[in-house]
Scaffold this active site. Structure first.
Site: not given
Lengths: 368, 782
Positions: A191, A136, A203, A188
Site C-alpha cells: 500500500s 488500518e 492511500r 503481503s
C-alpha cells in the site's frame, strides 16, 4: 500523574495482516505495591508469559531488539514489546488466549488490519471476545509518529552509497518534520500512502506484487519454507544468471536511451532457455525473485512520489525485516532513477506501526 | 549455427506466402525471440481496363463512343510475413531460391531489427549474400506505429471483454501525436512519441514477456510462450493469489478495494499462508496468476507514466500481447482502475509488425533513388491500403481457448498493402475528421445483419463468376481463375463468419472491398467494362431529348424532376441483386425506373428544404460523388449538374479512380463528358472555363471512405471554396456516410434497392432517401 479512569491492563495492539499478525504489548514497570497485591493471577501469567519468552509455540517470536524501554503511556511507565506470528496460526492464538484465561480480564481486544474483519467471528465464537476494530491507515500513521518520536535510539535511517558494498553506510535521518512524505507499506501486498500532515493522508496506490509474492514464488521455485530461509537463500545467489540485462540484449549500454548495460532488461529473461534453467541455482532464482519484486515496488513508488510531488518516501512493512538486500536495492533504485531527487527512508520497527497505532487508539478511546 | 531449435523441414505454401518474391525489392527483417517478421516490397504486373476515344471512326452507325481494352500496369505492394523464428533457416532458403542477383537488395544490404538481428546476422549473410544493417529497435517500433496509425483504418482498438462490441475500433485521427507506446517484449519500454522525429523512452519495467515466459517455464512444464498462455486461459488464479477477501473476509470498502481484487499475487503459495500441509498447485492456476500479475503491473506502470506526462493515448504492442484476450483484458482493467476510467488502453491489430515496418521504412528513407515522389508516412497523408483479401487478419479470440493443431496457413501470418497511385488525405469538409467513421453499421454488433450480408455476398458470387468469365472471352485461363476467385472468396467469407473482427469492423463496405481486391488478385480488372460502355452509349442517346423536356418545365417542376431523375438513374445498379435480375431482362428503361420510385413523401424527405434553399444565393461550388454508369450518370447526374452550373454554382464531378462494379470511373467520365459537351452547350462552356471539372476520388470501391480521398481532389475542393457535398447511391450514402456530418451543406440521395435494408430503415423496396442537411459548423457568435 496517572490519568483516570484508565484502560485496564493488559494493553495490547494487534495488526492482523495477510501473512503476519503483529502484536504490541505494553508491560507496565511502575507497578505499585498496592497494584501488585490486587493484580489478578491471570494478568500476571500473561505478563510473565509474554515477557519471559522470546518464542511462543512453534512460530511466534518476540523481536527483543526492537523492545522500547522506559516508555510513558497514559501516565504509566513501562516497556513496549513487539511480537509476531503467522496469520495462519490465528486459531492457535485464539486457543492460547482461551488457555491463559484472557477473557476473564477483558470483554474485548483491539485489532487493525484485514484480519480484524476476517477473524471477528472466530474471536466471538471461541473466546467470546469482541474485536474492537481500528482503521488500518490511521493506526499505521499514528504508530509511525509515536515510535519515531519515542525511540531513544534513532528510528529513521537511510543508506549512503547503497550500491557500493565498501562505502555503504546506514545513517540516521531526522524525521521530526517529515511532511509531505509517502509511506510504502510492504506486507503481503503493498500500500502506498501520501501523508500531508499528522491527520491528512490518503492511500494513493498499491501493488499486488509484494512480500507475499516473493515468499509465494520462492516457495514454489525453491521449496523453501519460511521468509527467513528465502532471504538467506537469496543472499547467496546471483540474479545475473536469471535475469537478462540490457547488455545481454544489446551487447552493451543502450546509449540512445541512456540505459547502462548492467540494468535488468527482462527479469527471469534467461529462464526461457532450457540450458540456462538447468544450470541455474536455487539461490540465484531466490535472488532474482527478491530483486524483481523489490525493483518493481521501488519503481512504482518513485512514480507515485513524483506524481504527488513528494520527495521523502518511507518504506515499512515486514518484507524489509532481515532484508538489507531489498533496502539497499530500493535506496539505490530511488536515487538512481530520480537522479538524486528522491530519498528512500527506512524505520527500525519495520512492520509494527499498525499494531503500535492500534494500541494508541485503544488507549485514546479509554475503557468501554 | 548449431541451434537445435531449427526446424529445417517446413512446407511453405508458395502461392500464399512470400508472394511476388521474384519482383521483390528492399527487404527488411525483424527477428524476435519467438517470432520473425520479414518485409519487402514488390511490383506486380496487373491488368487494368483502359478506355480510350482516340482513333475512333466518328459517327459511323453502331460505332462505340470509346474503346475498351486491357493494358498491363505496375502495381506496388508491401508484404509482411510473420513466422516462428525457429523456421528462419527454412524461410531464408526458400527466399534464396527466388531472389538471385543484386536487384533485390539495393547496396546489397538488408535492414534488420529486433533482439535476434545480431544472433542471425551470419546466417542471413550466408544464405542471402547480403550485409545485415541493424536498425535501432525502438526507432523502428515508433516508425511502424506511426505508419499504421496514419495508413490503416481500424488499426487501433479498445478491448472490452464481454461487452458489445468486444473490439471497439478507433477512428483515424489526423493528429496521431502525442501518444505513449508501451512495447512489451522480453522487458517493457515506455516511449513517449511527440512527432515523427521526436520521441523518448520515459520509462519501462523489467517485468515483461520474458518474465512471464521465463518464470512460467520454471514454475510449470509448459513448452513455450503460447503453451503458457493456453494454460493461463484454463486456470483459476484464486488458488494462488491472496485476494482482498482472503485478508479482510470481504471487500475493504473504506479504501474502495473490491473483495475479488488481488491483494498479493502468489500470496497463497507460501506454506505459512496455506497451512502446513504441502499443497500442490495446478500449472494452469500458476500460469494465470502469473499472467494477471504481470499484465496488471504493466498496466499500472503505463498509467503512472501517462499521468506523469499528461498523455491520454496509450498503445500497447510487443509479443506479450499477441492479441490474447485475457492479457488485453487485464491491461485494460488496470488502466481503467488506476485512471478511474479516464484513460483507455489501446491495442493494435498489426502490433506484431511494428518493428518490421519501421526497419523497412528506414531503408526507403535512406534511398533517394526510389521513385517515391511523396513521403511514405507524412503526418496526414495516407499512401497505402490494407489488402483485406490477402492479409491474414487478427487471430480469432477463440483460437486461444482451443488451439487447434497448427495447419499450414496458421504457421504464417500475412499482412499485405497496396500502394495508392497518389497520396490520400481526409476529406477536408468533414465536420470532425478525428471522430469520423464511414460505415453506417458495424455488422459485428448485429448478428442478424451480419448473417444477412454474409449470405447475400455468398449468394451473389455465381453471378460475379459468370460476369468475370464473359469479360475476358479471349483469355484461356479466365474460367480457371474465376473459379479460383470463387473458392477463395467463399473461404474468406467463412473466415469472417468465424472471426468477424479479423480486419477491423465488419461492414458492407469491407465486404465489397474484399471482393474487389479478390477479383483483382485473380486478374479480373473490370468485369463490367463492356456493360458500362453499352449503358453509357444507350443513355447518351436519350440525353438531348431529356434535356429539352427539362428546359420546357418551369423552375419548380424542373428542380423536382432533376432530383427524381437522379433517383431514377440510381435504380440502375448491377450491385443490387434484385435490380440486376430486372435489368438482365433487357426491357428496363429510364421511364420504367421512374415509375418504380416511391411517391412523396419519401422515406427521408428533405426536398422542400432543398427547394427553399435553391431560391437563395447559389452555392459557390458543389462536389458530386457519382455512382453508376449509364442512366445514373448521364440522365441523373449530368442534368442536375447542368442546372447547378446554370444557377452559377461550380461543379466538381468526382468518380472512382479504379473500377468497382458498374460505377463510372474517372477515365470513363472524362470521355463521357466530352460527348455530353457535344450535346449540351452549358456543359461545353463550363468544361472550357473550368467551372465544371472531372476529378478522381482516389477510391476503387462502391462505397466512400472519406478518410482517404485523393490529395489533389482535396486541394481542388479547398481552392474552389466548395460549400455543397452531394453523395449519391446506396454504397456511398447509405452503407457509408448516412450519418456523416459536414462543415458545409450536403445532400445524400439514394434509392433503397435492397428489400431487407429498406425494411430495416423503416421503408420498403424503392423507398427513397433524400437528406438535405445544412452546414453543421457551429458559428461562433461574437
Amino acid at each position: 500523574m496517572q490519568s483516570s479512569p484508565t484502560e485496564p491492563f493488559p494493553w495490547f495492539g494487534m495488526d492482523i495482516g495477510g501473512t503476519l499478525a503483529k502484536l504490541v504489548y505494553f508491560e507496565p514497570l511502575d507497578i505499585s505495591t498496592e497494584e501488585k497485591e490486587t493484580e489478578v493471577d491471570t494478568l500476571k501469567t500473561i505478563r510473565k508469559y509474554l515477557t519471559g519468552n522470546v518464542a511462543y509455540g512453534k512460530t511466534g517470536i518476540r523481536d527483543v531488539h526492537l523492545e522500547m524501554t522506559n516508555q510513558r503511556l497514559m501516565g504509566r511507565t513501562g516497556s513496549l514489546h513487539f511480537i509476531r506470528f503467522p496469520t495462519s496460526e490465528m486459531m492457535a492464538f485464539i486457543e492460547l488466549a482461551k488457555a491463559k484465561n484472557f477473557p476473564s480480564l477483558a470483554s474485548n481486544i483491539c485489532a487493525t488490519g484485514g484480519g480484524a474483519y476476517k477473524f471477528e467471528q472466530d474471536f466471538k465464537l471461541h473466546v467470546n471476545l469482541d474485536l474492537k476494530k481500528f482503521d488500518e491507515l490511521d493506526c499505521l500513521i499514528k504508530g509511525i509518529h509515536y515510535i519515531d518520536r519515542n525511540n531513544i535510539s534513532s528510528e529513521c535511517y537511510y543508506f549512503k552509497n547503497p550500491n557500493e558494498p565498501e562505502a555503504c553506510e546506514k545513517l540516521p535521518f531526522d524525521f521530526r518534520d517529515p511532511y509531505p512524505y509517502m509511506v510504502v507499506n510492504i506486507g503481503s501486498g503493498v500500500s502506498m500512502l501520501a501523508v500531508y500532515s499528522q491527520d491528512n493522508y490518503q492511500r494513493i496506490s498499491g501493488t499486488s506484487l509484494g512480500g507475499g509474492t516473493f515468499l509465494g514464488l520462492c516457495t514454489l521455485l525453491t521449496g523453501c519454507d519460511t521468509f527467513e530461509e528465502a532471504i538467506e537463500l537469496a543472499s547467496q545467489g546471483d540474479s545475473k544468471n536469471v535475469d537478462k540485462s540490457v547488455k545481454d540484449i544489446y551487447g552493451g549500454d543502450y546509449n540512445k536511451f541512456d540505459l547502462p548495460g548492467k540494468v535488468v532488461a527482462s527479469s527471469f529473461g534467461h529462464m526461457i532457455s532450457k540450458e540456462k534453467r538447468e544450470s541455474v541455482s536455487k539461490a540465484d532464482i531466490a535472488k532474482a525473485t527478491l530483486v524483481t519484486i523489490t525493483n518493481n515496488i521501488a519503481s512504482i513508488a518513485r512514480m507515485c512520489a513524483v506524481n504527488q510531488g513528494i520527495e521523502r518516501v518511507v518504506f515499512v512493512g515486514n518484507f524489509l525485516r532481515v532484508n538489507t538486500i531489498s533496502m539497499k536495492h530500493i535506496a539505490h533504485a530511488m536515487d538512481y532513477w530520480s537522479t538524486g531527487n528522491l530519498k528512500a527512508l527506512f524505520l527500525e520497527h519495520e512492520g509494527y506501526f499498525g499494531a503500535m497505532g492500534c494500541l494508541l487508539e485503544l488507549l485514546k478511546t479509554g475503557p468501554p | 549455427m548449431t541451434d537445435s531449435s531449427y526446424s529445417k523441414s517446413i512446407e511453405i505454401p508458395n502461392d500464399l506466402v512470400f508472394k511476388n518474391l521474384k519482383s521483390a525489392k528492399r527487404f527488411a527483417i525483424d527477428i524476435g525471440g519467438s517470432l520473425c517478421k520479414l518485409a519487402y516490397y514488390s511490383t506486380v504486373k496487373k491488368k487494368r481496363s483502359l478506355v480510350s476515344d482516340e482513333d475512333l471512326v466518328e459517327d459511323k452507325p453502331g460505332s462505340h463512343i470509346y474503346k475498351v481494352s486491357e493494358t498491363d500496369e505496375i502495381g506496388y505492394k508491401l508484404h509482411f510475413v510473420k513466422f516462428e523464428t525457429k523456421y528462419i533457416e527454412a524461410c531464408l532458403d526458400f527466399i534464396q531460391q527466388d531472389v538471385i542477383g543484386g536487384c533485390h537488395f539495393p547496396n546489397k544490404v538488408i535492414k534488420a531489427t529486433g533482439g535476434g538481428a545480431y544472433k542471425y546476422k551470419d546466417l542471413i549473410t550466408q544464405k542471402l549474400g547480403v550485409e545485415v544493417d541493424k536498425e535501432d529497435e525502438m526507432e523502428c517500433l515508433i516508425k511502424g506505429c506511426n505508419f499504421l496509425l496514419n495508413n490503416i483504418p481500424d488499426e487501433a482498438f479498445m478491448f472490452q471483454r464481454h461487452e458489445m462490441p468486444e473490439y471497439r475500433f478507433e477512428p483515424v485521427d489526423p493528429n496521431v501525436f502525442p501518444y505513449l507506446l508501451v512495447n512489451i517484449g522480453s522487458g517493457v519500454s515506455i516511449l513517449k512519441v511527440e512527432s515523427e522525429s521526436k520521441y523518448e523512452r520515459i520509462g519501462g519495467t523489467s517485468m515483461g514477456g520474458g518474465t512471464f515466459w521465463g518464470l512460467g517455464s520454471l514454475l510449470t512444464q509448459a513448452k513455450g510462450f503460447d503453451h503458457l498462455l493456453h494454460l493461463a486461459e484454463k486456470g483459476d488464479h484464486r488458488n494462488i493469489d491472496m485476494l482482498v477477501k482472503d485478508i479482510y473476509g470481504g471487500a475493504y470498502s473504506a479504501l474502495g478495494l473490491p473483495s475479488d481484487l488481488i491483494a498479493s499475487s502468489f500470496g497463497r503459495a507460501a506454506r505459512s499462508a496455506g497451512g502446513t500441509e504441502d499443497v500442490s498447485h495446478k500449472p494452469e492456476d500458476i500460469a494465470k496468476s502469473l499472467l494477471l500479475g504481470i499484465s496488471n503491473d504493466i498496466g499500472q506502470i503505463a498509467y503512472l507514466n501517462a499521468k506523469l506526462h499528461g498523455l491520454k493515448k496509450i498503445y500497447f504492442g510487443g509479443y506479450f500481447i499477441r492479441g490474447h484476450p485475457m492479457t488485453m483484458h487485464t491491461i485494460t482493467f488496470a488502466i481503467n482502475y488506476w485512471s478511474k476510467g479516464d484513460i483507455h488502453a489501446l491495442f493494435l491489430r498489426h502490433e506484431g509488425y511494428l518493428g518490421a515496418i519501421g526497419a523497412f521504412l528506414k531503408g526507403t528513407e535512406e534511398a533517394d533513388s526510389e521513385k517515391y515522389s511523396w513521403r511514405w508516412s507524412d503526418m496526414d497523408v495516407t499512401g497505402w491500403k490494407e489488402n483485406l483479401y490477402s492479409s491474414s487478419g487478427l487471430p480469432s479470440p477463440r483460437a486461444f481457448e482451443n488451439p487447434l493443431p497448427r495447419d499450414r496457413s496458421s504457421t504464417f501470418d500475412m499482412f499485405e498493402l497496396d500502394r495508392y497511385e497518389k497520396p490520400q488525405v481526409h476529406f477536408p469538409l468533414l465536420l470532425d475528421p478525428a471522430s469520423y467513421f464511414p460505415d453506417t453499421e458495424d455488422l459485428t454488433q448485429d448478428h442478424l445483419a451480419m448473417e444477412y450480408w454474409l449470405n447475400c455476398f455468398q449468394d451473389a458470387i455465381d453471378g460475379f463468376v459468370q460476369r468475370a468469365i464473359s469479360s475476358q472471352p479471349n483469355t484461356k485461363d479466365a474460367v480457371e481463375r474465376a473459379h479460383k476467385f470463387k473458392a477463395n472468396y467463399i473461404q474468406k467469407l467463412n473466415e469472417l463468419r468465424e472471426n468477424p473482427i479479423s480486419h477491423g469492423s465488419l461492414t458492407v463496405r469491407s465486404l465489397l472491398d474484399t471482393r474487389e481486391q479478390c477479383m483483382e488478385e485473380f486478374n479480373f480488372s473490370d468485369p463490367f467494362s463492356e456493360q458500362k460502355q453499352k449503358e453509357n452509349e444507350h443513355a447518351l442517346k436519350q440525353l438531348k431529348e431529356y434535356l429539352d423536356t427539362l428546359d420546357k418545365m418551369d423552375l419548380d417542376n424542373r428542380n423536382l424532376s432533376l432530383i427524381e431523375g437522379l433517383l431514377a438513374g440510381n435504380v440502375f445498379d448491377w450491385g443490387a441483386k434484385e435490380i440486376a435480375d430486372i435489368m438482365a431482362t433487357g426491357n428496363f428503361g429510364f421511364e420504367q425506373a421512374k415509375k418504380k420510385l416511391q411517391v412523396r413523401p419519401w422515406l427521408f424527405d428533405d426536398y422542400d428544404a432543398w427547394a427553399e434553399r435553391l431560391k437563395g444565393p447559389p452555392h459557390k461550388c458543389a462536389i458530386i460523388f457519382c455512382d453508376n454508369s449509364g442512366m445514373d450518370i448521364i440522365l441523373g447526374v449530368v442534368p442536375f449538374a447542368r442546372q447547378l452550373l446554370m444557377n452559377g454554382t461550380k461543379v466538381l464531378l468526382c468518380a472512382n479512380s479504379r473500377p468497382a462494379l458498374n460505377d463510372v470511373t474517372h477515365s470513363e467520365l472524362i470521355i463521357l463528358m466530352k460527348k455530353v459537351a457535344e450535346i449540351s452547350s452549358v456543359i461545353a462552356g463550363a468544361l472550357q472555363d473550368q467551372k465544371l471539372q472531372v476529378l478522381a476520388s482516389g477510391q476503387g470501391s462502391p462505397c466512400l471512405d472519406l478518410r482517404c480521398i485523393d490529395h489533389d481532389l482535396a486541394e481542388t475542393l479547398k481552392q474552389n471554396e466548395t460549400d455543397l457535398v452531394v453523395i449519391e447511391g446506396m454504397g456511398r450514402a447509405v452503407h457509408t456516410n448516412l450519418h456523416s456530418a459536414f462543415s458545409c451543406d450536403s445532400i445524400k440521395i439514394a434509392v433503397l434497392k435492397n428489400r431487407w435494408l429498406a425494411a430495416r430503415l423503416g421503408g420498403e423496396m424503392f423507398s427513397i432517401m433524400f437528406k438535405y442537411e445544412r452546414s453543421k459548423k457551429v458559428q461562433v457568435s461574437t
